[in-house]
Design a protein around this motif. Structure first.
Motif, mmCIF file in Angstrom:
data_model
loop_
_atom_site.group_PDB
_atom_site.id
_atom_site.type_symbol
_atom_site.label_atom_id
_atom_site.label_comp_id
_atom_site.label_asym_id
_atom_site.label_seq_id
_atom_site.Cartn_x
_atom_site.Cartn_y
_atom_site.Cartn_z
ATOM 1 N N LYS A 117 0.813 -1.203 0.000
ATOM 2 C CA LYS A 117 0.000 0.000 0.000
ATOM 3 C C LYS A 117 0.850 1.256 0.000
ATOM 4 O O LYS A 117 0.596 2.164 -0.754
ATOM 5 C CB LYS A 117 -0.904 0.077 1.208
ATOM 6 C CG LYS A 117 -1.931 -0.952 1.353
ATOM 7 C CD LYS A 117 -2.963 -0.482 2.346
ATOM 8 C CE LYS A 117 -2.751 -1.098 3.679
ATOM 9 N NZ LYS A 117 -3.930 -0.988 4.523
ATOM 10 N N ARG A 122 0.565 0.974 -11.890
ATOM 11 C CA ARG A 122 -0.557 1.920 -12.023
ATOM 12 C C ARG A 122 -0.163 3.132 -12.858
ATOM 13 O O ARG A 122 -0.961 3.643 -13.646
ATOM 14 C CB ARG A 122 -1.046 2.337 -10.648
ATOM 15 C CG ARG A 122 -1.671 1.142 -9.920
ATOM 16 C CD ARG A 122 -2.128 1.489 -8.571
ATOM 17 N NE ARG A 122 -3.312 2.344 -8.706
ATOM 18 C CZ ARG A 122 -4.055 2.713 -7.686
ATOM 19 N NH1 ARG A 122 -3.742 2.307 -6.482
ATOM 20 N NH2 ARG A 122 -5.092 3.476 -7.856
ATOM 21 N N SER A 127 -1.864 4.303 -16.419
ATOM 22 C CA SER A 127 -2.437 5.648 -16.555
ATOM 23 C C SER A 127 -1.689 6.522 -17.554
ATOM 24 O O SER A 127 -2.182 7.579 -17.946
ATOM 25 C CB SER A 127 -2.438 6.354 -15.203
ATOM 26 O OG SER A 127 -3.169 5.631 -14.249
ATOM 27 N N ASP A 163 -6.697 11.919 -8.934
ATOM 28 C CA ASP A 163 -7.460 10.667 -8.891
ATOM 29 C C ASP A 163 -6.583 9.521 -8.394
ATOM 30 O O ASP A 163 -7.021 8.681 -7.596
ATOM 31 C CB ASP A 163 -8.042 10.326 -10.259
ATOM 32 C CG ASP A 163 -9.193 11.229 -10.664
ATOM 33 O OD1 ASP A 163 -9.736 11.943 -9.795
ATOM 34 O OD2 ASP A 163 -9.553 11.216 -11.868
ATOM 35 N N LEU A 164 -5.348 9.480 -8.870
ATOM 36 C CA LEU A 164 -4.423 8.435 -8.451
ATOM 37 C C LEU A 164 -4.062 8.577 -6.969
ATOM 38 O O LEU A 164 -4.044 7.597 -6.229
ATOM 39 C CB LEU A 164 -3.163 8.487 -9.323
ATOM 40 C CG LEU A 164 -2.199 7.325 -9.266
ATOM 41 C CD1 LEU A 164 -2.894 5.993 -9.501
ATOM 42 C CD2 LEU A 164 -1.102 7.515 -10.289
ATOM 43 N N LYS A 211 -5.921 10.013 -4.655
ATOM 44 C CA LYS A 211 -7.121 9.659 -3.898
ATOM 45 C C LYS A 211 -7.260 8.141 -3.805
ATOM 46 O O LYS A 211 -7.534 7.605 -2.737
ATOM 47 C CB LYS A 211 -8.368 10.246 -4.559
ATOM 48 C CG LYS A 211 -9.652 9.912 -3.835
ATOM 49 C CD LYS A 211 -10.875 10.463 -4.589
ATOM 50 C CE LYS A 211 -12.165 10.118 -3.904
ATOM 51 N NZ LYS A 211 -12.504 8.710 -3.920
ATOM 52 N N SER A 212 -7.032 7.468 -4.914
ATOM 53 C CA SER A 212 -7.137 6.014 -4.921
ATOM 54 C C SER A 212 -6.148 5.382 -3.946
ATOM 55 O O SER A 212 -6.495 4.473 -3.196
ATOM 56 C CB SER A 212 -6.889 5.498 -6.343
ATOM 57 O OG SER A 212 -6.838 4.107 -6.368
ATOM 58 N N ILE A 213 -4.922 5.871 -3.950
ATOM 59 C CA ILE A 213 -3.881 5.302 -3.086
ATOM 60 C C ILE A 213 -4.094 5.678 -1.625
ATOM 61 O O ILE A 213 -4.076 4.825 -0.741
ATOM 62 C CB ILE A 213 -2.483 5.749 -3.555
ATOM 63 C CG1 ILE A 213 -2.167 5.113 -4.915
ATOM 64 C CG2 ILE A 213 -1.413 5.395 -2.522
ATOM 65 C CD1 ILE A 213 -0.977 5.710 -5.621
ATOM 66 N N GLU A 255 -6.808 7.386 0.011
ATOM 67 C CA GLU A 255 -8.114 7.242 0.649
ATOM 68 C C GLU A 255 -8.700 5.851 0.470
ATOM 69 O O GLU A 255 -9.115 5.216 1.442
ATOM 70 C CB GLU A 255 -9.077 8.293 0.108
ATOM 71 C CG GLU A 255 -8.686 9.708 0.484
ATOM 72 C CD GLU A 255 -9.593 10.769 -0.132
ATOM 73 O OE1 GLU A 255 -10.689 10.406 -0.608
ATOM 74 O OE2 GLU A 255 -9.206 11.946 -0.126
ATOM 75 N N ASP A 256 -8.717 5.370 -0.761
ATOM 76 C CA ASP A 256 -9.352 4.073 -1.029
ATOM 77 C C ASP A 256 -8.543 2.902 -0.484
ATOM 78 O O ASP A 256 -9.102 1.937 0.028
ATOM 79 C CB ASP A 256 -9.602 3.893 -2.530
ATOM 80 C CG ASP A 256 -10.509 4.979 -3.108
ATOM 81 O OD1 ASP A 256 -11.207 5.651 -2.317
ATOM 82 O OD2 ASP A 256 -10.511 5.159 -4.344
ATOM 83 N N GLU A 257 -7.213 2.981 -0.615
ATOM 84 C CA GLU A 257 -6.365 1.867 -0.177
ATOM 85 C C GLU A 257 -5.697 2.111 1.174
ATOM 86 O O GLU A 257 -5.076 1.208 1.720
ATOM 87 C CB GLU A 257 -5.287 1.596 -1.237
ATOM 88 C CG GLU A 257 -5.852 1.156 -2.574
ATOM 89 C CD GLU A 257 -4.777 0.985 -3.627
ATOM 90 O OE1 GLU A 257 -3.577 0.931 -3.270
ATOM 91 O OE2 GLU A 257 -5.133 0.893 -4.804
#
Length: 104
Positions: free
Chosen positions: A1, A23, A27, A46-47, A49-51, A53-55
């Motif tokens: 992560k 990734r 992209s 976006d990348l 946020k994905s890393i 917040e999401d992960e």
């Protein structure tokens, strides 16, 4: 992560950095097609946020005085992603021979 920021072998071989390079490679076509800076910024955010917040990942930077890793936050994340896109683009176009192969 987590993504280790740096050019060391440790950072390059870290599992989070391997996934990060994959990734970036995925992209890269969309990033290179952007005509305006705000479009590139949107892809970068976006990348991030994905890393982050999401992960639940972090962009870690090494403090040589304290001899420990610390979370660099959004500022370090943006620098790291911009650098990764630049390196990947240069590698793709054959202008950066010392950049190591991106392995999935």
């Amino acid at each position: 992560k987590d993504i280790l920021c740096g050019r060391s072998r440790e950072a390059f071989e870290h599992s989070g950095n391997r996934k990060f390079r994959t990734r970036i490679a995925q992209s890269l076509p969309a990033y290179e097609m952007c005509q305006y800076r705000r479009q590139k910024t949107s892809i970068m955010l976006d990348l991030i946020k994905s890393i982050m917040e999401d992960e639940g990942g972090h962009f870690l930077k090494y403090d040589f005085e304290a001899k420990q890793w610390y979370d660099g936050g959004m500022k370090i994340a943006r620098i790291r992603i911009a650098t990764a896109f630049r390196d990947a683009s240069l590698k793709k176009n054959g202008r950066k021979k010392y950049f190591r192969e991106i392995k999935a």
